[in-house]
Motif scaffolding. Structure first.
Motif, PDB file in Angstrom:
ATOM      1  N   ASN A 101       0.855  -1.194   0.000  1.00 12.67           N
ATOM      2  CA  ASN A 101       0.000   0.000   0.000  1.00 12.67           C
ATOM      3  C   ASN A 101       0.889   1.241   0.000  1.00 12.67           C
ATOM      4  O   ASN A 101       1.633   1.479   0.943  1.00 12.67           O
ATOM      5  N   LEU A 102       0.785   2.043  -1.058  1.00  9.99           N
ATOM      6  CA  LEU A 102       1.743   3.107  -1.308  1.00  9.99           C
ATOM      7  C   LEU A 102       1.251   4.518  -1.029  1.00  9.99           C
ATOM      8  O   LEU A 102       1.902   5.474  -1.425  1.00  9.99           O
ATOM      9  N   SER A 103       0.132   4.693  -0.331  1.00 14.29           N
ATOM     10  CA  SER A 103      -0.390   6.043  -0.116  1.00 14.29           C
ATOM     11  C   SER A 103       0.604   6.918   0.650  1.00 14.29           C
ATOM     12  O   SER A 103       0.797   8.083   0.308  1.00 14.29           O
ATOM     13  N   SER A 104       1.250   6.382   1.669  1.00 15.65           N
ATOM     14  CA  SER A 104       2.217   7.195   2.418  1.00 15.65           C
ATOM     15  C   SER A 104       3.499   7.421   1.620  1.00 15.65           C
ATOM     16  O   SER A 104       4.170   8.435   1.802  1.00 15.65           O
ATOM     17  N   VAL A 105       3.829   6.510   0.729  1.00 17.22           N
ATOM     18  CA  VAL A 105       5.035   6.651  -0.086  1.00 17.22           C
ATOM     19  C   VAL A 105       4.865   7.740  -1.142  1.00 17.22           C
ATOM     20  O   VAL A 105       5.762   8.555  -1.355  1.00 17.22           O
ATOM     21  N   ILE A 106       3.687   7.769  -1.784  1.00 15.33           N
ATOM     22  CA  ILE A 106       3.474   8.769  -2.831  1.00 15.33           C
ATOM     23  C   ILE A 106       3.016  10.108  -2.260  1.00 15.33           C
ATOM     24  O   ILE A 106       2.978  11.102  -2.970  1.00 15.33           O
ATOM     25  N   GLY A 107       2.675  10.136  -0.980  1.00 19.66           N
ATOM     26  CA  GLY A 107       2.345  11.385  -0.324  1.00 19.66           C
ATOM     27  C   GLY A 107       0.920  11.875  -0.504  1.00 19.66           C
ATOM     28  O   GLY A 107       0.632  13.032  -0.242  1.00 19.66           O
ATOM     29  N   ILE A 108       0.028  11.020  -0.964  1.00 15.56           N
ATOM     30  CA  ILE A 108      -1.380  11.389  -1.112  1.00 15.56           C
ATOM     31  C   ILE A 108      -2.179  10.436  -0.232  1.00 15.56           C
ATOM     32  O   ILE A 108      -2.469   9.309  -0.626  1.00 15.56           O
ATOM     33  N   LYS A 109      -2.532  10.893   0.972  1.00 17.01           N
ATOM     34  CA  LYS A 109      -3.155   9.984   1.942  1.00 17.01           C
ATOM     35  C   LYS A 109      -4.561   9.552   1.546  1.00 17.01           C
ATOM     36  O   LYS A 109      -5.039   8.523   1.994  1.00 17.01           O
ATOM     37  N   GLU A 110      -5.249  10.309   0.680  1.00 12.05           N
ATOM     38  CA  GLU A 110      -6.609   9.965   0.269  1.00 12.05           C
ATOM     39  C   GLU A 110      -6.634   8.880  -0.813  1.00 12.05           C
ATOM     40  O   GLU A 110      -7.666   8.292  -1.090  1.00 12.05           O
ATOM     41  N   LEU A 111      -5.481   8.640  -1.448  1.00 11.96           N
ATOM     42  CA  LEU A 111      -5.393   7.686  -2.555  1.00 11.96           C
ATOM     43  C   LEU A 111      -4.472   6.543  -2.166  1.00 11.96           C
ATOM     44  O   LEU A 111      -3.288   6.756  -1.890  1.00 11.96           O
ATOM     45  N   ASP A 112      -5.008   5.338  -2.121  1.00 14.68           N
ATOM     46  CA  ASP A 112      -4.223   4.147  -1.820  1.00 14.68           C
ATOM     47  C   ASP A 112      -3.954   3.409  -3.122  1.00 14.68           C
ATOM     48  O   ASP A 112      -4.855   2.800  -3.693  1.00 14.68           O
ATOM     49  N   VAL A 113      -2.739   3.486  -3.607  1.00 14.50           N
ATOM     50  CA  VAL A 113      -2.318   2.728  -4.787  1.00 14.50           C
ATOM     51  C   VAL A 113      -1.643   1.468  -4.254  1.00 14.50           C
ATOM     52  O   VAL A 113      -0.776   1.546  -3.385  1.00 14.50           O
ATOM     53  N   TYR A 114      -2.063   0.298  -4.762  1.00 13.37           N
ATOM     54  CA  TYR A 114      -1.547  -0.946  -4.202  1.00 13.37           C
ATOM     55  C   TYR A 114      -1.236  -1.983  -5.285  1.00 13.37           C
ATOM     56  O   TYR A 114      -2.098  -2.626  -5.817  1.00 13.37           O
ATOM     57  N   PRO A 115       0.034  -2.172  -5.611  1.00 12.51           N
ATOM     58  CA  PRO A 115       0.418  -3.328  -6.423  1.00 12.51           C
ATOM     59  C   PRO A 115       0.526  -4.547  -5.513  1.00 12.51           C
ATOM     60  O   PRO A 115       0.734  -4.418  -4.303  1.00 12.51           O
ATOM     61  N   GLY A 116       0.354  -5.733  -6.091  1.00 10.27           N
ATOM     62  CA  GLY A 116       0.451  -6.925  -5.261  1.00 10.27           C
ATOM     63  C   GLY A 116       0.519  -8.209  -6.054  1.00 10.27           C
ATOM     64  O   GLY A 116       0.485  -8.208  -7.289  1.00 10.27           O
ATOM     65  N   LEU A 117       0.609  -9.307  -5.327  1.00  7.50           N
ATOM     66  CA  LEU A 117       0.648 -10.650  -5.898  1.00  7.50           C
ATOM     67  C   LEU A 117      -0.495 -11.471  -5.325  1.00  7.50           C
ATOM     68  O   LEU A 117      -0.930 -11.241  -4.196  1.00  7.50           O
ATOM     69  N   SER A 118      -0.963 -12.434  -6.118  1.00  4.34           N
ATOM     70  CA  SER A 118      -2.071 -13.275  -5.668  1.00  4.34           C
ATOM     71  C   SER A 118      -1.841 -14.723  -6.079  1.00  4.34           C
ATOM     72  O   SER A 118      -1.218 -15.007  -7.097  1.00  4.34           O
ATOM     73  N   LEU A 119      -2.380 -15.627  -5.276  1.00  6.32           N
ATOM     74  CA  LEU A 119      -2.311 -17.060  -5.547  1.00  6.32           C
ATOM     75  C   LEU A 119      -3.734 -17.587  -5.484  1.00  6.32           C
ATOM     76  O   LEU A 119      -4.381 -17.526  -4.436  1.00  6.32           O
ATOM     77  N   GLY A 120      -4.230 -18.075  -6.632  1.00  4.74           N
ATOM     78  CA  GLY A 120      -5.630 -18.460  -6.710  1.00  4.74           C
ATOM     79  C   GLY A 120      -5.873 -19.837  -7.277  1.00  4.74           C
ATOM     80  O   GLY A 120      -4.947 -20.616  -7.494  1.00  4.74           O
ATOM     81  N   LEU A 121      -7.141 -20.119  -7.523  1.00  3.28           N
ATOM     82  CA  LEU A 121      -7.554 -21.409  -8.057  1.00  3.28           C
ATOM     83  C   LEU A 121      -7.134 -21.611  -9.503  1.00  3.28           C
ATOM     84  O   LEU A 121      -6.970 -22.741  -9.955  1.00  3.28           O
ATOM     85  N   HIS A 122      -6.986 -20.515 -10.266  1.00  2.00           N
ATOM     86  CA  HIS A 122      -6.671 -20.616 -11.691  1.00  2.00           C
ATOM     87  C   HIS A 122      -5.248 -20.213 -12.039  1.00  2.00           C
ATOM     88  O   HIS A 122      -4.748 -20.595 -13.091  1.00  2.00           O
ATOM     89  N   ASN A 123      -4.595 -19.389 -11.198  1.00  2.00           N
ATOM     90  CA  ASN A 123      -3.257 -18.926 -11.547  1.00  2.00           C
ATOM     91  C   ASN A 123      -2.546 -18.280 -10.373  1.00  2.00           C
ATOM     92  O   ASN A 123      -3.142 -17.996  -9.345  1.00  2.00           O
ATOM     93  N   PHE A 124      -1.266 -18.051 -10.582  1.00  2.00           N
ATOM     94  CA  PHE A 124      -0.474 -17.159  -9.748  1.00  2.00           C
ATOM     95  C   PHE A 124      -0.394 -15.873 -10.536  1.00  2.00           C
ATOM     96  O   PHE A 124      -0.061 -15.900 -11.717  1.00  2.00           O
ATOM     97  N   GLY A 125      -0.728 -14.761  -9.912  1.00  2.00           N
ATOM     98  CA  GLY A 125      -0.773 -13.530 -10.693  1.00  2.00           C
ATOM     99  C   GLY A 125      -0.443 -12.293  -9.900  1.00  2.00           C
ATOM    100  O   GLY A 125      -0.041 -12.350  -8.735  1.00  2.00           O
ATOM    101  N   GLY A 126      -0.631 -11.182 -10.565  1.00  2.00           N
ATOM    102  CA  GLY A 126      -0.386  -9.889  -9.955  1.00  2.00           C
ATOM    103  C   GLY A 126      -1.583  -8.983 -10.164  1.00  2.00           C
ATOM    104  O   GLY A 126      -2.499  -9.293 -10.934  1.00  2.00           O
ATOM    105  N   HIS A 127      -1.568  -7.865  -9.479  1.00  2.19           N
ATOM    106  CA  HIS A 127      -2.630  -6.882  -9.637  1.00  2.19           C
ATOM    107  C   HIS A 127      -2.089  -5.497  -9.275  1.00  2.19           C
ATOM    108  O   HIS A 127      -1.125  -5.366  -8.526  1.00  2.19           O
ATOM    109  N   VAL A 128      -2.729  -4.493  -9.826  1.00  2.00           N
ATOM    110  CA  VAL A 128      -2.450  -3.103  -9.490  1.00  2.00           C
ATOM    111  C   VAL A 128      -3.801  -2.445  -9.301  1.00  2.00           C
ATOM    112  O   VAL A 128      -4.674  -2.549 -10.167  1.00  2.00           O
TER     113      VAL A 128
END
Length: 175
Positions: A101-128
């Motif tokens: 969660n990058l809201s404190s890094v980018i300096g805009i506390k009202e906006l939470d930008v979050y890249p990440g990784l996921s492990l699911g039933l169909h694939n291993f993937g990413g999201h933004v």
């Protein structure tokens, strides 16, 4: 003209009254919205739990309500499909995920930008994704998910459902 004035008023209030999007440890966010992808559309729900200032884990599930039926030969296979329908396993997906969660890094506390990784039933993937909160409890989110490694084989005409780039948008709630 009334519509323009109303829109400007809503945008101004939304910006001036915006609240902190990610508070860190102990924060709980719930997203509910639409999931759009090639060949189908449906609903998505997710929950994220803050573990630290910039880290969270959570779960996401989606179910495709509208899926195109398939007729014909798939990948030059000898099996003829005649108006085949996707079953529950093709329509449903569930994943565990981690986010930065990058809201404190980018300096805009009202906006939470979050890249990440996921492990699911169909694939291993990413999201933004991104969340913007208008009040302390309500905001909007948008998210793009993509597979990195797919499971299974490509012999099923519905293999790509929940196993491709997806776009989601909807409402976000702070619990």
């Amino acid at each position: 003209m009334k519509k323009v004035i109303t829109l400007l008023f809503l945008v101004t209030v939304g910006i001036t009254q915006a609240q902190e999007a990610f508070k860190g440890k102990g924060d709980v966010k719930v997203n509910v919205g639409a999931n759009l992808q090639n060949g189908g559309s449906g609903i998505q729900g997710s929950v994220d739990f803050g573990l630290g200032e910039n880290f969270s884990f959570g779960f996401v599930a989606n179910y495709l309500l509208g899926v195109d039926n398939f007729s014909g030969f798939y990948h030059n296979d000898v099996t003829l499909y005649n108006d085949s329908k996707a079953d529950f396993g093709d329509r449903f997906d569930a994943k565990a995920r981690i986010n930065a969660n990058l809201s404190s890094v980018i300096g805009i506390k009202e906006l939470d930008v979050y890249p990440g990784l996921s492990l699911g039933l169909h694939n291993f993937g990413g999201h933004v994704g991104g969340r913007y909160f208008f009040t302390d409890g309500f905001g909007v989110f948008t998210e793009v998910g993509f597979p990195i490694a797919k499971y299974g084989n490509n012999n099923d005409p519905f293999y790509n459902l929940n196993n491709q780039t997806t776009f989601s948008l909807g409402a976000s709630f702070n619990l």
